[in-house]
Design an enzyme around this catalytic site. Structure first.
Site, PDB file in Angstrom:
ATOM      1  CE1 TYR A 332       5.164 -17.586 -26.800  1.00 44.35           C
ATOM      2  CE2 TYR A 332       7.240 -18.629 -26.224  1.00 44.35           C
ATOM      3  CZ  TYR A 332       6.247 -18.382 -27.139  1.00 44.35           C
ATOM      4  OH  TYR A 332       6.319 -18.917 -28.407  1.00 44.35           O
ATOM      5  CB  CYS A 333       1.523 -18.200 -24.428  1.00 46.49           C
ATOM      6  SG  CYS A 333       0.009 -19.055 -24.935  1.00 46.49           S
ATOM      7  CG  LEU A 334      -1.311 -19.761 -18.962  1.00 48.47           C
ATOM      8  CD1 LEU A 334      -2.560 -18.952 -18.693  1.00 48.47           C
ATOM      9  CD2 LEU A 334      -1.592 -21.247 -18.814  1.00 48.47           C
ATOM     10  CG  PHE A 361       7.306 -13.181 -25.733  1.00 51.73           C
ATOM     11  CD1 PHE A 361       7.660 -11.852 -25.842  1.00 51.73           C
ATOM     12  CD2 PHE A 361       8.326 -14.103 -25.475  1.00 51.73           C
ATOM     13  CE1 PHE A 361       8.982 -11.443 -25.703  1.00 51.73           C
ATOM     14  CE2 PHE A 361       9.643 -13.709 -25.340  1.00 51.73           C
ATOM     15  CZ  PHE A 361       9.970 -12.372 -25.443  1.00 51.73           C
TER      16      PHE A 361
END
Length: 593
Positions: A332-334, A361
């Site tokens: 997710y993200c980073l 994500f």
């Protein structure tokens, strides 16, 4: 009639008011003392301009002065609109129906009170503000000769100034606040002062706005409550395995790598909106990384360490626990950026088989257009941040929270100023905002590497652009099947930028676009039946072409992902009950800044 109306007004007990104001004055004096002590401990900090706003606006002003005709045209347009507005207001007073010259954008909740439309004075104030805001933005947009980064910086902070000057933010020009003041006899202002002092006390002299009733939530009870055990731990993570709820489970376990910019439980808030619980209920053996909230002792932990001691160490533990040689992974993200690096690293080492599929994500792998966060990334700003991090060993979570809040200042700053300080109301208990306020720190070495190599230099997309643990990272070698989900209104990872990542991998890729933003678009359980999403099996070079040919679906993308991942989930096996001494959510997640 006047006497009757006057008798309806509430008056504060002067004795109570005097005692309250004395108490507030004493607290205020303590807050001022804390602020002065903080400034003494950090001399010169308030005098710096780490973002280079002074030079940016000076350059903009110089360019503007070089084109006096352009400024004159904009001023003439503003003057004509102002005259028209006065004429319309006069007609309204005389009883005529007049079409507004300008209206708020759809979804602008600052002017939701009926008085902004029905009362001539407030309607005039609203339109005068909107016309002035439009004029200011037009002037800034039309300045020629600025380099793109300076232009983005000037545009962004001009909008911040415009938002700050909205009439809704001030007592005398906010009809709802005025009405509350009259009806309560000023109690709202006293309560507002108490709330303001409370937030200043929390920030030790700096304003830390309360966004929710933090006492209403406890991690491990009414948030992050999905049952499980901590099954592995090292300096950077606790690995949580969740208790199965189905008679059989898929053979391949599922590892979730959340961002360490925030805590993992955005994916496990309450049972009704927990992605973790939903995935467990679909028969997945779910493992979650819960990152440590680092202090100065971890200052030298780098991006490489986060890969080796993060998902790679977790995969080793999962293999030992389950006996399975491979797993599916979500980043997710980073955490998704790190997952991409891990995929390339494993591929270089001939170990790509350890991951059967990868899901991203809201993940940027190519940072060509990083959105408004890019405003905060340039060499002078990074040097300032690195100086701060070298002193402390980390970047404080409050600084990062402030940056993210600026991206949606009307929703995450000014709405709470109005609610807490003008209306004197306590913030509403909201699990997502509790999570948002549960800040984390960033180790100095890791964060410097991430900002420089990803945002500033954008070399992750280049073959061998970065090297991790002895291996040059080349995303173009990755053949692992991948699922990308992005959000159409994402301010943090713009979907058009995340889309570029689909062309870096060589394996089969599915791209799905969810409605809403960075959080709400992801945390969208099927039972809510909200927002919808778009799919398109083709992956044309330009994201606009993808969307133009995409098909829209109602409901949550979660079901689409689960259908996709079935091909990589494996045959049913007996449920795996987690073994460990510490219950989920563990101890790392409970450490607060």
């Amino acid at each position: 009639m006047a006497d009757q109306q006057g008798s309806d007004l509430k008056l504060l007990d002067p004795t109570v008011l005097g005692r309250t104001m004395t108490e507030l004055a004493d607290r205020g004096q303590a807050v001022v003392g804390a602020l002065l002590a903080n400034q003494a401990a950090h001399p010169g900090a308030s005098m710096t301009d780490p973002l280079g706003l002074g030079s940016a606006f000076y350059e903009m002003s110089a360019r503007l002065a070089a084109d006096p005709l352009g400024l004159a045209r904009a001023n003439l347009d503003l003057w004509q609109n102002t005259m028209s507005l006065w004429q319309n207001a006069t007609l309204q007073v005389l009883g005529a129906e007049v079409k507004p010259l300008v209206e708020p954008e759809k979804g602008d909740r600052r002017f939701k009170d009926e008085a902004w439309t029905e009362h001539t004075v407030f309607d005039f104030i609203k339109q005068a503000y909107l016309l002035s805001a439009r004029w200011m933005q037009t002037v800034v947009h039309n300045v020629d000769g600025l380099d793109p980064h300076t232009a983005e910086k000037v545009d962004f902070f001009t909008r911040q100034m415009i938002d700050a000057l909205a009439p809704s933010n001030f007592l005398l020009t906010n009809p709802e606040a005025l009405r509350e003041t009259l009806e309560s006899g000023g109690e709202n202002l006293v309560r507002g002062m108490e709330n303001l002092l409370h937030d200043l006390e929390r920030g030790k002299g700096q304003l830390r706005i309360s966004m929710t009733d933090e006492s209403a939530f406890t991690v491990g009870e009414n948030v992050a409550g999905t049952p499980g055990k901590v099954v592995f731990k090292n300096a950077l993570l606790e690995l949580i395995q969740y208790t199965p709820t189905t008679e059989t489970v898929h053979r391949r376990p599922l590892l979730i790598v959340p961002p360490w910019i925030n805590k993992y439980y955005i994916l496990d808030l309450r049972p009704k909106n927990s992605f973790v619980k939903w995935a467990v209920d679909q028969g997945h053996t779910v493992f979650m990384i819960s990152w440590v909230n680092p202090d100065a002792s971890l200052r030298d932990k780098g991006f490489e360490d986060y890969m080796l001691e993060g998902p790679l160490a977790a995969l080793d533990a999962i293999r030992e626990i389950t006996g399975e040689p491979d797993a599916n992974i979500i980043g997710y993200c980073l955490g998704g950026t790190l997952t991409g690096c891990l995929l390339a690293w494993l591929t270089r080492r001939g170990e790509a088989h350890r991951l059967a599929s990868a899901t991203h994500f809201t993940t940027m792998l190519d940072f060509t257009e990083p959105g408004e966060l890019g405003v905060f990334i340039d060499e002078p700003t990074l040097q300032y941040l690195e100086g701060q991090m070298n002193k402390n060993g980390y970047l404080d979570g409050s600084e990062m929270a402030g940056t993210f809040n600026l991206l949606r200042s009307n929703d995450l700053i000014w709405s709470f100023v109005i609610n807490n300080y003008l209306l004197g109301k306590d913030p509403f208990p909201f699990d997502l905002l509790y999570w948002n306020a549960d800040n984390t720190r960033m180790p100095a070495a890791m964060h410097s590497f991430y900002l420089r190599k990803m945002y500033l230099e954008n070399i992750l997309r280049e073959p061998g652009g970065i090297t991790l643990a002895g291996e040059p990272i080349d995303l173009r070698l990755v053949q692992t099947p991948a699922y990308f989900v992005s959000c159409r209104e994402d301010h943090i990872a713009p979907w058009r930028t995340t889309y570029f990542g689909t062309h870096l991998y060589q394996g089969p890729v599915r791209f799905v676009l969810a409605a809403s933003g960075h959080i709400a678009g992801v945390v969208n359980p099927p039972v809510a039946n909200k927002y919808g999403f778009w799919t398109n099996t083709a992956l044309p070079p330009k994201p606009e072409a993808w969307l133009e040919a995409a098909e829209r679906h109602d409901g949550s993308w979660w079901t689409d992902w689960n259908a996709w991942v079935q091909a990589y989930a494996g045959d049913p096996v007996a449920p795996r009950v987690p073994q460990g001494e510490v219950d989920a959510p563990g101890t790392y997640v409970t450490v607060r800044v």
